[in-house]
Design a protein around this motif. Sequence first.
Motif, PDB file in Angstrom:
ATOM      1  N   TYR A 297      -1.066   1.294 -50.472  1.00  0.00           N
ATOM      2  CA  TYR A 297      -0.345   1.861 -51.604  1.00  0.00           C
ATOM      3  C   TYR A 297       1.016   2.319 -51.101  1.00  0.00           C
ATOM      4  O   TYR A 297       1.141   2.838 -49.991  1.00  0.00           O
ATOM      5  CB  TYR A 297      -1.075   3.084 -52.175  1.00  0.00           C
ATOM      6  CG  TYR A 297      -2.475   2.853 -52.662  1.00  0.00           C
ATOM      7  CD1 TYR A 297      -2.849   1.681 -53.287  1.00  0.00           C
ATOM      8  CD2 TYR A 297      -3.438   3.831 -52.504  1.00  0.00           C
ATOM      9  CE1 TYR A 297      -4.143   1.494 -53.744  1.00  0.00           C
ATOM     10  CE2 TYR A 297      -4.727   3.653 -52.958  1.00  0.00           C
ATOM     11  CZ  TYR A 297      -5.075   2.486 -53.579  1.00  0.00           C
ATOM     12  OH  TYR A 297      -6.342   2.314 -54.030  1.00  0.00           O
ATOM     13  N   ARG A 298       2.023   2.135 -51.923  1.00  0.00           N
ATOM     14  CA  ARG A 298       3.369   2.576 -51.562  1.00  0.00           C
ATOM     15  C   ARG A 298       4.080   3.092 -52.793  1.00  0.00           C
ATOM     16  O   ARG A 298       3.848   2.622 -53.890  1.00  0.00           O
ATOM     17  CB  ARG A 298       4.174   1.425 -50.990  1.00  0.00           C
ATOM     18  CG  ARG A 298       3.591   0.919 -49.705  1.00  0.00           C
ATOM     19  CD  ARG A 298       4.336  -0.249 -49.195  1.00  0.00           C
ATOM     20  NE  ARG A 298       3.578  -0.777 -48.061  1.00  0.00           N
ATOM     21  CZ  ARG A 298       4.095  -1.456 -47.099  1.00  0.00           C
ATOM     22  NH1 ARG A 298       5.368  -1.730 -47.108  1.00  0.00           N
ATOM     23  NH2 ARG A 298       3.350  -1.884 -46.113  1.00  0.00           N
ATOM     24  N   ILE A 299       4.966   4.020 -52.574  1.00  0.00           N
ATOM     25  CA  ILE A 299       5.816   4.520 -53.643  1.00  0.00           C
ATOM     26  C   ILE A 299       7.075   3.681 -53.613  1.00  0.00           C
ATOM     27  O   ILE A 299       7.670   3.461 -52.549  1.00  0.00           O
ATOM     28  CB  ILE A 299       6.133   6.013 -53.444  1.00  0.00           C
ATOM     29  CG1 ILE A 299       4.835   6.809 -53.528  1.00  0.00           C
ATOM     30  CG2 ILE A 299       7.148   6.488 -54.472  1.00  0.00           C
ATOM     31  CD1 ILE A 299       4.983   8.278 -53.226  1.00  0.00           C
ATOM     32  N   GLY A 300       7.474   3.183 -54.766  1.00  0.00           N
ATOM     33  CA  GLY A 300       8.620   2.292 -54.845  1.00  0.00           C
ATOM     34  C   GLY A 300       9.906   2.913 -54.333  1.00  0.00           C
ATOM     35  O   GLY A 300      10.073   4.123 -54.299  1.00  0.00           O
ATOM     36  N   GLY A 301      10.782   2.068 -53.895  1.00  0.00           N
ATOM     37  CA  GLY A 301      12.081   2.498 -53.401  1.00  0.00           C
ATOM     38  C   GLY A 301      12.682   1.393 -52.569  1.00  0.00           C
ATOM     39  O   GLY A 301      12.023   0.405 -52.239  1.00  0.00           O
TER      40      GLY A 301
ATOM     41  N   ASP B  13      -9.570   6.186 -50.810  1.00  0.00           N
ATOM     42  CA  ASP B  13      -8.227   6.208 -51.368  1.00  0.00           C
ATOM     43  C   ASP B  13      -7.221   6.722 -50.340  1.00  0.00           C
ATOM     44  O   ASP B  13      -6.150   6.137 -50.159  1.00  0.00           O
ATOM     45  CB  ASP B  13      -8.200   7.075 -52.627  1.00  0.00           C
ATOM     46  CG  ASP B  13      -6.857   7.031 -53.330  1.00  0.00           C
ATOM     47  OD1 ASP B  13      -6.585   6.020 -54.002  1.00  0.00           O
ATOM     48  OD2 ASP B  13      -6.087   7.996 -53.199  1.00  0.00           O
ATOM     49  N   LEU B  14      -7.561   7.778 -49.640  1.00  0.00           N
ATOM     50  CA  LEU B  14      -6.675   8.327 -48.612  1.00  0.00           C
ATOM     51  C   LEU B  14      -6.425   7.289 -47.520  1.00  0.00           C
ATOM     52  O   LEU B  14      -5.299   7.107 -47.062  1.00  0.00           O
ATOM     53  CB  LEU B  14      -7.283   9.596 -48.011  1.00  0.00           C
ATOM     54  CG  LEU B  14      -6.473  10.257 -46.901  1.00  0.00           C
ATOM     55  CD1 LEU B  14      -5.102  10.686 -47.398  1.00  0.00           C
ATOM     56  CD2 LEU B  14      -7.246  11.438 -46.340  1.00  0.00           C
ATOM     57  N   GLY B  15      -7.462   6.568 -47.130  1.00  0.00           N
ATOM     58  CA  GLY B  15      -7.320   5.526 -46.124  1.00  0.00           C
ATOM     59  C   GLY B  15      -6.392   4.414 -46.582  1.00  0.00           C
ATOM     60  O   GLY B  15      -5.615   3.871 -45.791  1.00  0.00           O
ATOM     61  N   ALA B  16      -6.444   4.082 -47.861  1.00  0.00           N
ATOM     62  CA  ALA B  16      -5.552   3.049 -48.400  1.00  0.00           C
ATOM     63  C   ALA B  16      -4.095   3.496 -48.299  1.00  0.00           C
ATOM     64  O   ALA B  16      -3.220   2.705 -47.959  1.00  0.00           O
ATOM     65  CB  ALA B  16      -5.931   2.719 -49.843  1.00  0.00           C
ATOM     66  N   TRP B  17      -3.829   4.762 -48.585  1.00  0.00           N
ATOM     67  CA  TRP B  17      -2.466   5.278 -48.437  1.00  0.00           C
ATOM     68  C   TRP B  17      -2.048   5.249 -46.969  1.00  0.00           C
ATOM     69  O   TRP B  17      -0.932   4.860 -46.634  1.00  0.00           O
ATOM     70  CB  TRP B  17      -2.364   6.712 -48.964  1.00  0.00           C
ATOM     71  CG  TRP B  17      -2.242   6.796 -50.447  1.00  0.00           C
ATOM     72  CD1 TRP B  17      -3.222   7.102 -51.333  1.00  0.00           C
ATOM     73  CD2 TRP B  17      -1.072   6.561 -51.230  1.00  0.00           C
ATOM     74  NE1 TRP B  17      -2.741   7.076 -52.613  1.00  0.00           N
ATOM     75  CE2 TRP B  17      -1.415   6.751 -52.579  1.00  0.00           C
ATOM     76  CE3 TRP B  17       0.237   6.210 -50.914  1.00  0.00           C
ATOM     77  CZ2 TRP B  17      -0.493   6.602 -53.610  1.00  0.00           C
ATOM     78  CZ3 TRP B  17       1.152   6.059 -51.956  1.00  0.00           C
ATOM     79  CH2 TRP B  17       0.782   6.261 -53.279  1.00  0.00           C
TER      80      TRP B  17
END
Length: 63
Positions: free
Chosen positions: A43-47, A34-38
């Motif tokens: 994964y991204r936080i919208g904006g 999961d950390l590697g995906a970030w």
Amino acid sequence: MTTVVKCPTCAKEVRWVPENRFRPFCSERCKQIDLGAWATGKYRIGGNSQETPPDDDSHGGLN
């Protein structure tokens, strides 16, 4: 009653207890995946990508 959640990486059932130091993940491996995906941007936080951070002066900082 113990809460059971699904591991976000592999969907294995995980008991939400203090002894599970990887919660909500089932293992360190799933946590690292999961950390590697970030880290790779999966994964991204919208904006809005056009947004820019405010100048340091706008927060009342001293020059």
